[in-house]
Design a protein around this motif. Structure first.
Motif, mmCIF file in Angstrom:
data_model
loop_
_atom_site.group_PDB
_atom_site.id
_atom_site.type_symbol
_atom_site.label_atom_id
_atom_site.label_comp_id
_atom_site.label_asym_id
_atom_site.label_seq_id
_atom_site.Cartn_x
_atom_site.Cartn_y
_atom_site.Cartn_z
ATOM 1 N N VAL A 252 2.120 6.753 0.565
ATOM 2 C CA VAL A 252 2.584 6.178 -0.685
ATOM 3 C C VAL A 252 3.135 4.873 -0.232
ATOM 4 C CG1 VAL A 252 3.795 6.429 -2.710
ATOM 5 C CG2 VAL A 252 2.713 8.316 -1.805
ATOM 6 N N ILE A 253 2.393 3.864 -0.774
ATOM 7 C CA ILE A 253 2.873 2.189 -0.288
ATOM 8 C C ILE A 253 3.873 1.992 -1.411
ATOM 9 C CG2 ILE A 253 2.202 -0.070 -0.272
ATOM 10 C CD1 ILE A 253 -0.407 1.238 1.059
ATOM 11 N N THR A 254 4.881 1.288 -1.217
ATOM 12 C CA THR A 254 5.964 1.022 -2.526
ATOM 13 C C THR A 254 6.136 -0.465 -2.264
ATOM 14 O OG1 THR A 254 6.943 3.117 -2.771
ATOM 15 C CG2 THR A 254 8.280 1.204 -3.709
ATOM 16 N N ALA A 255 5.708 -1.331 -3.124
ATOM 17 C CA ALA A 255 5.862 -2.890 -3.110
ATOM 18 C C ALA A 255 7.265 -3.003 -3.455
ATOM 19 C CB ALA A 255 5.074 -3.510 -4.057
ATOM 20 N N LYS A 256 7.884 -4.049 -2.523
ATOM 21 C CA LYS A 256 9.151 -4.283 -2.671
ATOM 22 C C LYS A 256 9.485 -5.626 -3.141
ATOM 23 C CE LYS A 256 11.348 -0.638 -1.110
ATOM 24 N NZ LYS A 256 11.950 0.247 -1.747
ATOM 25 N N LYS A 257 8.863 -6.864 -2.435
ATOM 26 C CA LYS A 257 9.085 -8.254 -2.665
ATOM 27 C C LYS A 257 7.817 -8.859 -2.540
ATOM 28 C CE LYS A 257 11.412 -9.705 1.443
ATOM 29 N NZ LYS A 257 12.803 -10.524 1.738
ATOM 30 N N PRO A 258 7.668 -10.145 -3.153
ATOM 31 C CA PRO A 258 6.468 -10.602 -2.869
ATOM 32 C C PRO A 258 6.376 -11.218 -1.377
ATOM 33 C CG PRO A 258 7.772 -11.783 -4.838
ATOM 34 C CD PRO A 258 8.711 -10.786 -4.103
ATOM 35 N N GLY A 259 4.991 -10.971 -0.959
ATOM 36 C CA GLY A 259 4.791 -11.526 0.431
ATOM 37 C C GLY A 259 3.445 -10.584 1.050
ATOM 38 N N LYS A 260 3.115 -10.768 2.286
ATOM 39 C CA LYS A 260 1.919 -10.014 2.785
ATOM 40 C C LYS A 260 2.434 -9.060 3.830
ATOM 41 C CE LYS A 260 -1.966 -12.694 2.021
ATOM 42 N NZ LYS A 260 -3.118 -13.263 2.493
ATOM 43 N N VAL A 261 1.852 -7.759 3.848
ATOM 44 C CA VAL A 261 2.334 -6.954 5.033
ATOM 45 C C VAL A 261 1.094 -6.047 5.350
ATOM 46 C CG1 VAL A 261 2.917 -4.999 3.222
ATOM 47 C CG2 VAL A 261 3.968 -4.761 5.362
ATOM 48 N N LYS A 262 1.100 -5.641 6.470
ATOM 49 C CA LYS A 262 0.045 -4.859 7.180
ATOM 50 C C LYS A 262 0.381 -3.341 7.102
ATOM 51 C CE LYS A 262 -2.441 -8.467 9.572
ATOM 52 N NZ LYS A 262 -3.409 -8.593 8.530
ATOM 53 N N ILE A 263 -0.295 -2.540 6.586
ATOM 54 C CA ILE A 263 -0.058 -0.834 6.640
ATOM 55 C C ILE A 263 -0.848 -0.438 7.675
ATOM 56 C CG2 ILE A 263 0.061 1.226 5.498
ATOM 57 C CD1 ILE A 263 2.168 -0.927 4.595
ATOM 58 N N THR A 264 -0.554 0.160 8.800
ATOM 59 C CA THR A 264 -1.490 0.798 9.684
ATOM 60 C C THR A 264 -1.686 2.416 9.582
ATOM 61 O OG1 THR A 264 -1.024 -1.014 11.233
ATOM 62 C CG2 THR A 264 -1.910 1.017 12.228
ATOM 63 N N VAL A 265 -2.838 2.628 9.421
ATOM 64 C CA VAL A 265 -3.232 4.202 8.962
ATOM 65 C C VAL A 265 -3.659 4.402 10.594
ATOM 66 C CG1 VAL A 265 -4.323 5.860 8.053
ATOM 67 C CG2 VAL A 265 -3.518 3.582 6.778
ATOM 68 N N GLN A 266 -3.202 5.810 11.264
ATOM 69 C CA GLN A 266 -3.815 6.046 12.506
ATOM 70 C C GLN A 266 -3.881 7.387 12.710
ATOM 71 O OE1 GLN A 266 -1.441 4.373 15.816
ATOM 72 N NE2 GLN A 266 -2.421 5.609 17.165
ATOM 73 N N ALA A 267 -4.734 8.053 13.173
ATOM 74 C CA ALA A 267 -5.182 9.332 13.419
ATOM 75 C C ALA A 267 -5.734 9.350 14.940
ATOM 76 C CB ALA A 267 -6.085 9.833 12.453
ATOM 77 N N GLY A 268 -4.830 9.943 15.822
ATOM 78 C CA GLY A 268 -5.351 10.053 17.223
ATOM 79 C C GLY A 268 -5.329 8.668 17.853
ATOM 80 N N THR A 269 -6.352 8.030 18.315
ATOM 81 C CA THR A 269 -6.399 6.947 18.821
ATOM 82 C C THR A 269 -7.280 5.717 17.898
ATOM 83 O OG1 THR A 269 -8.880 7.249 19.681
ATOM 84 C CG2 THR A 269 -6.733 7.392 21.325
ATOM 85 N N LYS A 270 -7.692 6.181 16.684
ATOM 86 C CA LYS A 270 -8.467 5.418 15.682
ATOM 87 C C LYS A 270 -7.387 4.895 14.742
ATOM 88 C CE LYS A 270 -12.161 6.092 17.484
ATOM 89 N NZ LYS A 270 -13.013 5.145 17.986
ATOM 90 N N LYS A 271 -7.584 3.513 14.240
ATOM 91 C CA LYS A 271 -6.551 2.701 13.411
ATOM 92 C C LYS A 271 -7.381 2.386 12.295
ATOM 93 C CE LYS A 271 -3.085 1.912 17.145
ATOM 94 N NZ LYS A 271 -2.212 0.822 17.577
ATOM 95 N N PHE A 272 -6.840 1.950 11.364
ATOM 96 C CA PHE A 272 -7.196 1.297 10.178
ATOM 97 C C PHE A 272 -5.998 0.430 9.539
ATOM 98 C CE2 PHE A 272 -8.896 -0.079 5.902
ATOM 99 C CZ PHE A 272 -10.241 0.148 5.944
ATOM 100 N N VAL A 273 -6.396 -0.669 9.412
ATOM 101 C CA VAL A 273 -5.261 -1.575 8.794
ATOM 102 C C VAL A 273 -5.674 -2.208 7.452
ATOM 103 C CG1 VAL A 273 -4.154 -3.711 9.088
ATOM 104 C CG2 VAL A 273 -4.760 -2.308 11.041
ATOM 105 N N VAL A 274 -4.595 -2.013 6.666
ATOM 106 C CA VAL A 274 -4.802 -2.402 5.086
ATOM 107 C C VAL A 274 -3.595 -3.618 5.061
ATOM 108 C CG1 VAL A 274 -4.562 -1.507 2.669
ATOM 109 C CG2 VAL A 274 -5.298 -0.011 4.454
#
Length: 280
Positions: A252-274
């Motif tokens: 669950v992503i909760t926005a705090k204040k204006p700007g850009k941020v990267k959320i890294t989703v990882q399972a084992g060695t595999k990653k996906f960046v949002v």
């Protein structure tokens, strides 16, 4: 004097005659001049014949009104049917029925509707499991109306078993087996199963957007999909800047204040960046 008489349908015409006006004795008899005219008949319909009911008609003289006996007009047998209406839908297991009615006599005619073609869809055709691992992630969908799963069967129960509800369980031995799911209609599909000693590792993370835009204080839940579906590796989430947006261990992503941020989703060695863009 006896006046002349014109011919009718059944009687001839007569000439003038004479009789005594005192005693009535015929002095000059009338004589036949022309023969009877005969009837001038026409056909009269008393009741029209329909598709299923006989009609009636007779002949009558247009001059004197004489009528012959009635006679039957045979039913036409030509129904006036409307459009078919479905009274029972067809399914994968049973034929349907459609009926149409004659608008004149109400006679009904029924016809069969062919069974639906059976369909079966699986979300995967092969899976890998660790020994003693179970999964219910293989799903059956897209079935035609009325159809349902009848049973599952394993080609080698020493390698993998499967319940009638589709729960797949790897046994203590490694190896391969084929699972067959059969529908009530007889339609079948197979899933190839490989059982190994090691954990099933993630090869790909999908089901996510690379970019998300949120307003401050708004939330969104990430729903990553791991491939293979039997991967047992835990999914973790990490934010590059908690001041801009946070992410819980449930995605669950909760926005705090204006700007850009990267959320890294990882399972084992595999990653996906949002990449999350937070706006006012």
């Amino acid at each position: 004097m006896i006046p002349a008489k014109e011919a009718t349908c059944t009687e001839p015409s007569l000439t003038e005659g004479k009789k005594c006006s005192t005693c009535g004795k015929i002095l000059e008899p009338q004589e036949e001049a022309d023969p009877a005219l005969g009837h001038q008949m026409k056909s009269v319909t008393d009741k029209e014949a329909t598709c299923g009911v006989d009609g009636r008609r007779h002949e009558e003289c247009e001059v004197c009104g004489y009528k012959n006996a009635e006679e039957k007009i045979p039913a036409t047998g030509e129904h006036k049917y409307g459009a078919y209406k479905v009274t029972r839908d067809a399914t994968a297991l049973t034929n349907g029925i459609k009926v149409r009615s004659c608008s004149v006599c109400g006679n009904q005619e029924s016809a069969s509707i062919a069974k639906l073609n059976p369909i079966i869809k699986l979300n995967t055709t092969s899976i890998t499991l660790k020994v003693k691992q179970s999964t219910t992630k293989v799903t059956v969908s897209g079935l035609a109306k009325g159809d349902r799963v009848a049973f599952w069967k394993s080609s080698n129960t020493k390698i993998v078993t499967v319940s009638n509800t589709g729960k797949i369980t790897a046994q203590k031995k490694t190896g391969s087996a084929v699972l067959t799911v059969t529908l009530k209609s007889g339609k079948k599909a197979i899933v190839k199963v490989k059982v190994q000693k090691t954990d099933v590792k993630t090869k790909k993370i999908s089901g996510l957007s690379k970019n998300i835009t949120l307003k401050a204080k708004k939330k969104v839940t990430l729903k990553p999909v791991l491939s293979p579906i039997t991967s047992v590796q835990k999914i973790t989430y990490k934010t590059s800047n908690k001041a801009i947006a946070t992410v819980s261990n449930k995605g669950v992503i909760t926005a705090k204040k204006p700007g850009k941020v990267k959320i890294t989703v990882q399972a084992g060695t595999k990653k996906f960046v949002v990449t999350v863009t937070v706006k006012k």
